[in-house]
Design an enzyme around this catalytic site. Structure first.
Site, PDB file in Angstrom:
ATOM      1  N   HIS A 179      35.719  40.172  26.570  1.00  0.00           N
ATOM      2  CA  HIS A 179      35.986  41.535  26.137  1.00  0.00           C
ATOM      3  C   HIS A 179      34.929  42.001  25.160  1.00  0.00           C
ATOM      4  CE1 HIS A 179      39.621  43.402  27.734  1.00  0.00           C
ATOM      5  NE2 HIS A 179      39.958  42.173  28.052  1.00  0.00           N
ATOM      6  N   GLU A 226      38.790  50.815  31.100  1.00  0.00           N
ATOM      7  CA  GLU A 226      38.925  49.585  30.313  1.00  0.00           C
ATOM      8  C   GLU A 226      37.875  48.579  30.756  1.00  0.00           C
ATOM      9  OE1 GLU A 226      41.950  46.034  28.930  1.00  0.00           O
ATOM     10  OE2 GLU A 226      42.435  47.167  30.726  1.00  0.00           O
TER      11      GLU A 226
END
Lengths: 395, 395, 395, 395
Positions: free
Chosen positions: D387, D92
């Site tokens: 992100h 991630e």
């Protein structure tokens, strides 16, 4: 109907003696004058207000809640044994009829077996320490001094016994559950007082004089919680019965296979919903019993939690149990000694000392009757029509 | 006190008219004879039993529950506006005094702001299909036919409106929440009837004639559930107030910083315990109000759930809100029309149609008063001594 | 092993290009020098670090997690159809053997039926208003402007579709769940970006410029919650099978009646415990699959929630379903494209676009295999001995 | 990609020795042939399969999971003391960078204080009795024979110590939690074996030969439960730190007042959602650490539960704690001895005996770093953009 101004006119009190018919009448007159309402029926009570100190303040009259008589319910418990006629105070139509039907089935099937499997009433103080290590260390110190703490707690009460102190740490906070048995009282005040004494003893005797609050909110008093369901609050009571398939069919119009099939569905639903209760409606029966018998009715919040466990037996009979993990009831103290409340406890042979477990068993047995009746109605499909027939009271 | 034999002697009923003083007296005599109890006070009621059909069966008398008068409580809601005097029926000593103290603080701080933010009463049938794909497909069919289903449901009721059908699948089971607004009734019976009609319409019109049960246990009626807290049951009501630091100190003896500090502790405790309520004791206030005003008191099971949200303001004031996500109340139907119950609703200006939101706001405001009072007592440390002074009633 | 001083020596990064074998080697050397550890095996990876941007920072090597091959598992889903060989990355002995055994039974009984019944990935912003009334009013405004908000959200993504905005008020706070479908991505980042755009649109276009935070913690990302179980997060997937009593006995040594009997016990236990899952051990299978196939393994937190629903059929067969209400998986993006991860997805025919539902079905079918196997072992009583034989690896 | 026929071709095993490179290659070839996939990278592992018995069956290769290096994180625990460099295995994007940032802040603020406050690993058998009274009676018998039961349990293990047997009754079922300390192993297998021995002792020595199943599903193994949160599973660990307001602002761009304000919002949200964790994303850090260090990663299901408790201090500093009530970790046995896994434990100075509490403290400290970082990003508003920059890896 309401006063609109900013002035605050407090409810009148009689400084001499506030627990008289006169003081109550004075308050009713005040309320009528302030709001325009008429308080005629509220004034109709048959007892002497002098017995109310400790039960209520600012007394002005009564709520008259209708009581229906149900039964007989055959109970074969440890403490409750025989056929009981049970008073239920409610204004929900069909409730009494529905419970009564379940009682009939249970009685015809040989009755309900009931058992109080645990007693545990608690107050849950929290000690606030400097860090988690201190919290753990204080917890160890409590273990080492349990008997002295117990002594300090029990010195405040004749009935309460401190069984254990459970410890739960969050950060620097040491939450405790002081778990007691409390005899025939529900015991919330008793354990509050005892735990305060215990905490003061700890604070005085521990070198660091640790700081505490008397509740860290894990008691959880007047609130359902998973912790109560797991750990018990008040009494943990089981009612169980084996119902013959034939009786289910003839009295309830429900067959055992279908009931068990639907049980799988209602269990899954309750689990998904995060429900306090995987059964049907324990709160209905408990509330009606609680109002009738002078319980602290707000304890329905905790008491309605329940776990149904059932099995379809090889012979076609249906084993049905319900466990109430946090039933908070009393047969002594609080509202139990009031006029109608005591009469209703007498009806069950439950007033006074030595009766609390018996009463708890009757509560659980009553709840089981209601479970069977409503569950059968749901699969039978006449649930709505019954309510339509019995449960509508529109002026 | 109980009959011990196996014979089942049912409670007598009068086939002609069971709702008379005579029928009630007959049942009391029966109960007395069966149990040896004396039902003198239970017999003292001031209304005509003829008004009881739809509220109770097997009526034999009343529970007289003492009512205390509290207030004034200043409410600045959408519907409830002004200073209210609030009747609370309880047998728990200190309760009335404690709520009254909270009301005084709230009123002096300018009152409570109250808002009903959502209405949603439901019945939750479950359709049982052959597999999950069929369950999903039926769910899509329901979406496509919503307006017809709505029509079928609403044809059974003048007040109920079907707002949405929420779908929750487990295995081959399609659980539904039919969410309605129900006007001034609590509406459980109304939505049961409407949902039955809707399900029958579905069953008739869907080519596969799908099978259903009227409750899959996710309603969750008379039970607390996380689902109710999340999705709302009945009314979702918020009470909020900003308390001046000075008033907190002078009236409550509590300072705002300490209250907020302890709020962190009690929140963490409630979270760990898996509590229905991260506040203090909403059930106390709600139960007392519910008994006084003829609510279905068993709904305390759902209604006591609450979420407190508070902030300490930069100026030292304390913003305090409590949200009741599943408050189930009515001002019409059920027990609201009975003698004392109606009088107590009149006291609030809440009897009859068009009053349910107002009454819900009063409930929430009352709860907030109790939160402030108990929370202050806990940090002040006189909680036990108050109970010892006011809350003990031992014969 | 650790540096003891107060100096903070940061992990070295290569400003030019941090995703090279050299940069990784540099970090390993740094780590070895700081701690005395030897990183020999961590250095053994077979792919080019240049493909890692977007997957990890400060790359220094790999964890080599053993992968076992299980299967065939026959699946008769909507998307997954056929016999599958399933890679499971784990270090828990017996896990692969146990799942494999369950797969054998399922396959011999005709396979697993699988269905994705709902798609719903969300980000949950919270708007902070002045009071509850403003929160409710903003909620109504959102309803009125749904299509514009949807437009703003969907402008940021090609795959994401905004399905609904659910509203949950606490005090003056309007918590929202923006629920999306996200194609083949798990979609957490996608919906974060889309929801931010939506909230900015709201803030810009609403006259009061309401204030928001992008998460109010009800998403609930990387956390189990009852809300996820109820409302779905990611995909809601059902696996179901009907197992012949004979095959259960011959392959599993378990009879259907006993399994169903014990199911009642394990359901009641899970309910009492407040468990995320009334089944056995979904996390084992999911974690092993997630590691092998490049899922965001932390999503096991949400994904392991499950609801088992079973029935014993009249013919002695056993219907067994498991519903995973919050399975968060992807076949595209994130770690799915890495070297071994993609190979393992290829093994399932699941790499790339248009495969996410297929993969979700395989996950659910695998979980069901594990449920059957472990549940059988528990009633067969050889659970401990198997672990003793296969599951101990002491140096 | 999958075989479509009904034939079941099992995965090949080598009867002589199944833990060889050859056997693994054989399985890969089989998988490739069955599915058409190419398993090139899966084949790249650097250790001898001979060390795998007890960790996996049907071994065919490895998942290569990228590991990032974070730190230093200053920990001032009981067992973990110094500056740690922490390996995190994840795919991630942004995760490593985010945790690293939190570690920097914590380190600059003097480090994290960590404490293991409780050890409790359990297996939870259930005894099935004839009724609730028998269940209670058996429970009492267990109390009376605790030392003999303890002896029987502990005879099976050198490391495990039976601390207590907790009793939870539902109907006729006596659910037990046998709570142990387990040294440096996670201990699930150890306590399973010990509890089996204990139950067999009970069955042999109790006159009624009571029937039991080794799990009644309240363990709750590989599943989050409120019971674990309350009662502890594995280790209960606290990480706490006091962050200076200045450092928060300069490193995190977040001010303490806003963080604390938002904490009230996220706590209320978590409470409403029925979340396992009122913090942000413990699962991210734990999963990455677990994969890197050979933990049983499926235990993220239990381990990610957390309770954040924070206070804003009078001087503007921020006290932040997180309690992990059910952290299941090991430094010995299971996957901890494998090639890369052991190296990563060595990096922390945590491989082998006597290290489990140290490792648990590192886990908790790491989690706290992630909480601070993500919480700051949410209020700072650059969460999505980070992100977008770091966390997207689309081919």
């Amino acid at each position: 109907m309401t006063t609109k101004g900013l002035e605050r006119t407090p409810v009148p009190r009689d400084k001499e003696d506030d627990y008289t018919r006169k003081a109550a009448a004075h308050r009713r007159a005040f309320a009528e004058q302030q709001t325009g309402a008429v308080l005629e029926h509220v004034a109709q009570y048959s007892f002497d207000p002098a017995q109310l100190p400790g039960d209520i303040e600012n007394f002005m009259g009564v709520a008259q809640v209708p009581v229906g008589l149900t039964g007989p319910l055959r109970i074969e418990g440890e403490h409750a044994r025989g056929n009981f006629y049970i008073p239920m105070a409610t204004t929900e139509g069909t409730l009494v009829a529905s419970y009564n039907r379940g009682m009939r089935l249970l009685t015809e099937c040989g009755g309900v077996k009931t058992t109080v499997v645990k007693h545990s009433m608690q107050r849950s103080p929290v000690f606030e320490l400097g860090d988690a290590l201190q919290a753990r260390t204080l917890g160890e110190w409590l273990d080492d001094h349990f008997s002295e703490i117990q002594h300090a707690a029990e010195a405040t009460t004749s009935a309460g016994k401190l069984v254990e102190i459970r410890k739960y740490i969050i950060g620097p906070l040491l939450y405790l559950r002081f778990n007691y048995t409390t005899g025939d009282a529900a015991g919330q005040n008793m354990v509050g007082k005892a735990t305060l004494a215990a905490c003061l003893w700890i604070q005085t005797n521990h070198p660091n004089r640790p700081h505490f609050f008397l509740s860290g909110n894990i008691d959880t008093d007047k609130k359902h919680s998973q912790m109560n369901t797991i750990e018990t609050r008040g009494k943990r009571v089981v009612a169980e019965a084996t119902l013959s398939g034939d009786a289910l069919k003839s009295i309830m119009g429900a067959d055992a296979e279908t009931l068990f099939h639907v049980r799988q569905i209602s269990q899954a639903g309750a689990f998904m919903a995060g429900s306090s209760n995987n059964g049907a409606h324990s709160a209905n029966g408990l509330t009606a019993l609680f109002i009738a018998t002078g319980q602290d009715v707000a304890n329905v919040a905790e008491s309605h939690a329940a776990i149904v466990y059932a099995q379809l037996l090889a012979n076609g009979d249906y084993y049905w149990s319900i466990t109430l993990p946090s039933l908070v009831v009393a047969t002594y103290g609080g509202g139990t000694g009031l006029a109608t409340q005591r009469e209703c406890l007498d009806l069950l042979g439950c007033y006074g000392t030595g009766q609390a477990d018996k009463f708890a068993e009757i509560c659980a047995a009553t709840v089981l009757a209601g479970e069977i009746s409503l569950s059968s109605a749901i699969i039978r499909g006449d649930w709505v029509s019954s309510h339509d027939r019995l449960g509508r009271n529109r002026p």
